[in-house]
Design an enzyme around this catalytic site. Structure first.
Site, PDB file in Angstrom:
ATOM      1  N   HIS A   1      -5.497  -3.609   5.457  1.00 19.71           N
ATOM      2  CA  HIS A   1      -5.129  -3.910   4.066  1.00 19.71           C
ATOM      3  C   HIS A   1      -6.321  -4.463   3.294  1.00 19.71           C
ATOM      4  O   HIS A   1      -6.324  -5.627   2.880  1.00 19.71           O
ATOM      5  CB  HIS A   1      -3.949  -4.889   4.033  1.00 19.71           C
ATOM      6  CG  HIS A   1      -3.538  -5.240   2.640  1.00 19.71           C
ATOM      7  ND1 HIS A   1      -2.958  -4.326   1.783  1.00 19.71           N
ATOM      8  CD2 HIS A   1      -3.662  -6.383   1.922  1.00 19.71           C
ATOM      9  CE1 HIS A   1      -2.746  -4.891   0.613  1.00 19.71           C
ATOM     10  NE2 HIS A   1      -3.159  -6.144   0.669  1.00 19.71           N
TER      11      HIS A   1
ATOM     12  N   ASP B   1       0.842  -1.206   0.000  1.00 18.72           N
ATOM     13  CA  ASP B   1       0.000   0.000   0.000  1.00 18.72           C
ATOM     14  C   ASP B   1       0.878   1.258   0.000  1.00 18.72           C
ATOM     15  O   ASP B   1       0.569   2.238  -0.681  1.00 18.72           O
ATOM     16  CB  ASP B   1      -0.930  -0.010   1.229  1.00 18.72           C
ATOM     17  CG  ASP B   1      -1.840  -1.228   1.226  1.00 18.72           C
ATOM     18  OD1 ASP B   1      -2.398  -1.544   0.163  1.00 18.72           O
ATOM     19  OD2 ASP B   1      -1.960  -1.877   2.284  1.00 18.72           O
TER      20      ASP B   1
HETATM   21  N1  LIG Z   1      -0.448  -8.459   1.858  1.00 19.14           N
HETATM   22  C1  LIG Z   1      -0.487  -8.048   0.620  1.00 19.14           C
HETATM   23  O1  LIG Z   1      -0.262  -6.857   0.344  1.00 19.14           O
HETATM   24  C2  LIG Z   1      -0.780  -8.997  -0.481  1.00 19.14           C
HETATM   25  C3  LIG Z   1      -1.219 -10.258  -0.210  1.00 19.14           C
HETATM   26  N2  LIG Z   1      -1.447 -11.160  -1.229  1.00 19.14           N
HETATM   27  C4  LIG Z   1      -1.922 -12.486  -0.852  1.00 19.14           C
HETATM   28  O2  LIG Z   1      -0.822 -13.405  -0.884  1.00 19.14           O
HETATM   29  C5  LIG Z   1      -1.333 -14.734  -1.051  1.00 19.14           C
HETATM   30  C6  LIG Z   1      -0.525 -15.485  -2.118  1.00 19.14           C
HETATM   31  O3  LIG Z   1      -0.697 -14.891  -3.371  1.00 19.14           O
HETATM   32  P1  LIG Z   1      -0.001 -15.532  -4.687  1.00 19.14           P
HETATM   33  O4  LIG Z   1       1.413 -15.837  -4.417  1.00 19.14           O
HETATM   34  O5  LIG Z   1      -0.352 -14.655  -5.820  1.00 19.14           O
HETATM   35  O6  LIG Z   1      -0.817 -16.906  -4.806  1.00 19.14           O
HETATM   36  P2  LIG Z   1      -0.370 -18.256  -5.559  1.00 19.14           P
HETATM   37  O7  LIG Z   1      -1.555 -19.126  -5.641  1.00 19.14           O
HETATM   38  O8  LIG Z   1       0.363 -17.926  -6.812  1.00 19.14           O
HETATM   39  O9  LIG Z   1       0.698 -18.881  -4.551  1.00 19.14           O
HETATM   40  C7  LIG Z   1       0.339 -19.326  -3.296  1.00 19.14           C
HETATM   41  C8  LIG Z   1       1.244 -20.480  -2.926  1.00 19.14           C
HETATM   42  O10 LIG Z   1       0.860 -20.927  -1.628  1.00 19.14           O
HETATM   43  C9  LIG Z   1       1.006 -22.330  -1.629  1.00 19.14           C
HETATM   44  N3  LIG Z   1       0.250 -22.936  -0.554  1.00 19.14           N
HETATM   45  C10 LIG Z   1      -1.071 -23.235  -0.485  1.00 19.14           C
HETATM   46  N4  LIG Z   1      -1.342 -23.849   0.674  1.00 19.14           N
HETATM   47  C11 LIG Z   1      -0.185 -23.908   1.365  1.00 19.14           C
HETATM   48  C12 LIG Z   1       0.183 -24.428   2.625  1.00 19.14           C
HETATM   49  N5  LIG Z   1      -0.721 -25.010   3.431  1.00 19.14           N
HETATM   50  N6  LIG Z   1       1.475 -24.331   2.993  1.00 19.14           N
HETATM   51  C13 LIG Z   1       2.379 -23.750   2.195  1.00 19.14           C
HETATM   52  N7  LIG Z   1       2.105 -23.249   0.986  1.00 19.14           N
HETATM   53  C14 LIG Z   1       0.832 -23.340   0.586  1.00 19.14           C
HETATM   54  C15 LIG Z   1       0.520 -22.755  -2.995  1.00 19.14           C
HETATM   55  O11 LIG Z   1       0.968 -24.069  -3.316  1.00 19.14           O
HETATM   56  C16 LIG Z   1       1.125 -21.683  -3.879  1.00 19.14           C
HETATM   57  O12 LIG Z   1       2.399 -22.058  -4.358  1.00 19.14           O
HETATM   58  C17 LIG Z   1      -2.812 -14.570  -1.393  1.00 19.14           C
HETATM   59  O13 LIG Z   1      -3.583 -14.817  -0.237  1.00 19.14           O
HETATM   60  C18 LIG Z   1      -2.923 -13.109  -1.801  1.00 19.14           C
HETATM   61  O14 LIG Z   1      -4.205 -12.586  -1.625  1.00 19.14           O
HETATM   62  C19 LIG Z   1      -1.233 -10.816  -2.530  1.00 19.14           C
HETATM   63  C20 LIG Z   1      -0.781  -9.560  -2.850  1.00 19.14           C
HETATM   64  C21 LIG Z   1      -0.582  -8.533  -1.870  1.00 19.14           C
HETATM   65  O1  LIG Z   2      -5.751  -7.330  -4.130  1.00 20.99           O
HETATM   66  C1  LIG Z   2      -5.417  -8.479  -3.782  1.00 20.99           C
HETATM   67  O2  LIG Z   2      -6.200  -9.424  -3.678  1.00 20.99           O
HETATM   68  C2  LIG Z   2      -3.979  -8.710  -3.436  1.00 20.99           C
HETATM   69  C3  LIG Z   2      -3.550  -7.629  -2.534  1.00 20.99           C
HETATM   70  O3  LIG Z   2      -3.757  -7.676  -1.345  1.00 20.99           O
HETATM   71  C4  LIG Z   2      -3.001  -6.413  -3.133  1.00 20.99           C
HETATM   72  O4  LIG Z   2      -2.604  -6.415  -4.311  1.00 20.99           O
HETATM   73  O5  LIG Z   2      -2.960  -5.404  -2.430  1.00 20.99           O
END
Ligand SMILES: NC(=O)C1=CN([C@@H]2O[C@H](COP(=O)(O)OP(=O)(O)OC[C@H]3O[C@@H](n4cnc5c(N)ncnc54)[C@H](O)[C@@H]3O)[C@@H](O)[C@H]2O)C=CC1
Ligand SMILES: O=C([O-])CC(=O)C(=O)O
Length: 356
Positions: A220, A193
């Site tokens: 967030h 953010d």
């Molecule tokens: N805090 C923030 O600002 C942001 C948070 N996110 C969040 O981050 C998370 C991941 O996003 P991406 O990497 O794009 O998703 P993705 O689906 O590409 O990767 C997630 C990974 O987590 C793994 N996974 C699932 N269950 C698991 C477990 N029990 N133990 C270990 N690994 C496990 C999957 O196998 C996969 O490799 C989502 O919840 C998303 O909303 C995304 C962007 C910004």
């Molecule tokens: O928007 C989403 O779902 C992933 C996220 O938290 C971000 O990009 O800020």
């Protein structure tokens, strides 16, 4: 036509070359250079990424392998870690990389870690809110937090998995149950953010984003993301139209990416950049560097809520000091009221997931 004996031998050799021995795939920890003299860990920190094979996890693994403060990098996921580990481990930087695959290797992945970064879980698709991810991600974060409580209770935790407004309270409740909770060491990652706010404000002002610092407080998700445009550094002013445009774009930056990716996930590259920036700040704090200040969603007494994102000072113990909000203008006070209402529900949802 039958192949000759020599042709069969050549084919067998070729096939062995294309399909490496199955042993490495069965036990990815053997990918670590256990037979070599380099063991890692002489100086520097031990960092684990949980969800390391995902959209965020892979570029984050690359960036943490490049960080000179990291001596050991553990990559854990329930799929594909052997490949990611083999790939990242070939980078000629200092950190020793080890891969861990599946629940049965979680404890080995976590033991001895100084910092655990968690991007494990499902991302949004168009039309979804972050809260729609709760059903799946709440359970994932609970399991991983239980592992941390057992294997590295003193590690700093950077929680990325959404909905952050609920997953941080979930992790806190798991740690409380285990008797290991230290509120200073559990940090929800809201750096993206701030990264977006700096970028969008710099665009409007026509300056270099690296020269801009926008505090973003609250939480967030949607209206809980509250940029404090009255406190931008260096000091500047905006028209009411600019304030509306910037606030809306910062609050909906995640949705902007989700829609542009059209079903292929949410922000991964900018998130990995933001996570690496935040993790580096945590490591510099652990090293004892002075004056490290970042925004993060932490246990807090700044508002009536038990968790809130504000500027925090990072040190050897984690979030050692939590800064107050500072003076808000009328627009920001109205935004704060909305943010608090929504945050209260999300926090309660996370807490009761573990308590009930
Ligand atoms: N805090 C923030 O600002 C942001 C948070 N996110 C969040 O981050 C998370 C991941 O996003 P991406 O990497 O794009 O998703 P993705 O689906 O590409 O990767 C997630 C990974 O987590 C793994 N996974 C699932 N269950 C698991 C477990 N029990 N133990 C270990 N690994 C496990 C999957 O196998 C996969 O490799 C989502 O919840 C998303 O909303 C995304 C962007 C910004
Ligand atoms: O928007 C989403 O779902 C992933 C996220 O938290 C971000 O990009 O800020």
């Amino acid at each position: 036509m039958q192949p000759t004996a020599e042709t069969s031998r050549r084919l067998a050799r070729l096939s062995a070359h294309i399909h490496p021995p199955a042993l490495e795939m069965k036990d990815p920890s053997t990918l670590s250079p256990s037979a070599c003299r380099a063991k890692g860990g002489a100086s520097g920190f031990k960092v684990a990424i949980l969800g390391a094979a995902g959209g965020i996890g892979q570029p984050l693994a690359l960036l943490m392998k490049m960080n000179p403060l990291v001596s050991v990098l553990h990559l854990y996921d329930v799929v594909n870690t052997p490949g990611v580990t083999a790939d990242v481990s070939h980078m000629d930087t200092g950190a020793v990389v080890r891969g861990f695959l599946g629940q049965q290797q979680l404890e080995n992945a976590l033991t001895g870690m100084d910092l655990v970064i968690i991007p494990a879980g499902v991302p949004r698709k168009p039309g979804m809110t972050r809260d729609d991810l709760f059903k799946i991600n709440a359970g994932i974060v609970r399991t991983l937090s239980e592992g941390i409580a057992k294997c590295c209770p003193h590690a700093i935790v950077n929680l990325i998995s959404n909905p952050v407004n609920s997953t941080v309270p979930i992790a806190a409740e798991v740690f409380k149950k285990a008797g290991t909770y230290d509120p200073k060491r559990l940090l929800g990652v809201t750096t993206l953010d701030v990264v977006r706010a700096n970028t969008f404000v710099a665009e409007v002002l026509g300056v270099d984003p690296r020269e801009v610092n926008v505090p973003v407080v609250g939480g967030h998700a949607g209206v809980t993301i509250l940029p404090l445009l009255s406190q931008v550094k260096p000091p500047c002013s905006f028209t009411p139209e600019e304030v509306n445009y910037l606030t809306d774009r910062i609050q909906n930056g995640g949705t902007e990416v989700v829609e542009a990716k059209a079903g292929a996930g949410s922000a991964t590259l900018s998130m990995a950049f933001a996570a690496a920036k935040f993790a580096d700040a945590c490591l510099r704090g652990l090293r004892g560097d002075a004056g490290i200040v970042e925004c993060s969603f932490v246990a807090s007494q700044v508002t009536q809520l038990p968790f809130f994102a504000t500027k925090v000072r990072l040190g050897r113990a984690g979030a050692e000091e939590i800064f107050p909000l500072g003076p808000l203008n009328e627009y920001e006070r109205a935004g704060l009221e909305k943010a608090i209402k929504e945050l209260a529900l999300s926090i309660e949802k996370g807490v009761s997931f573990i308590r009930n």
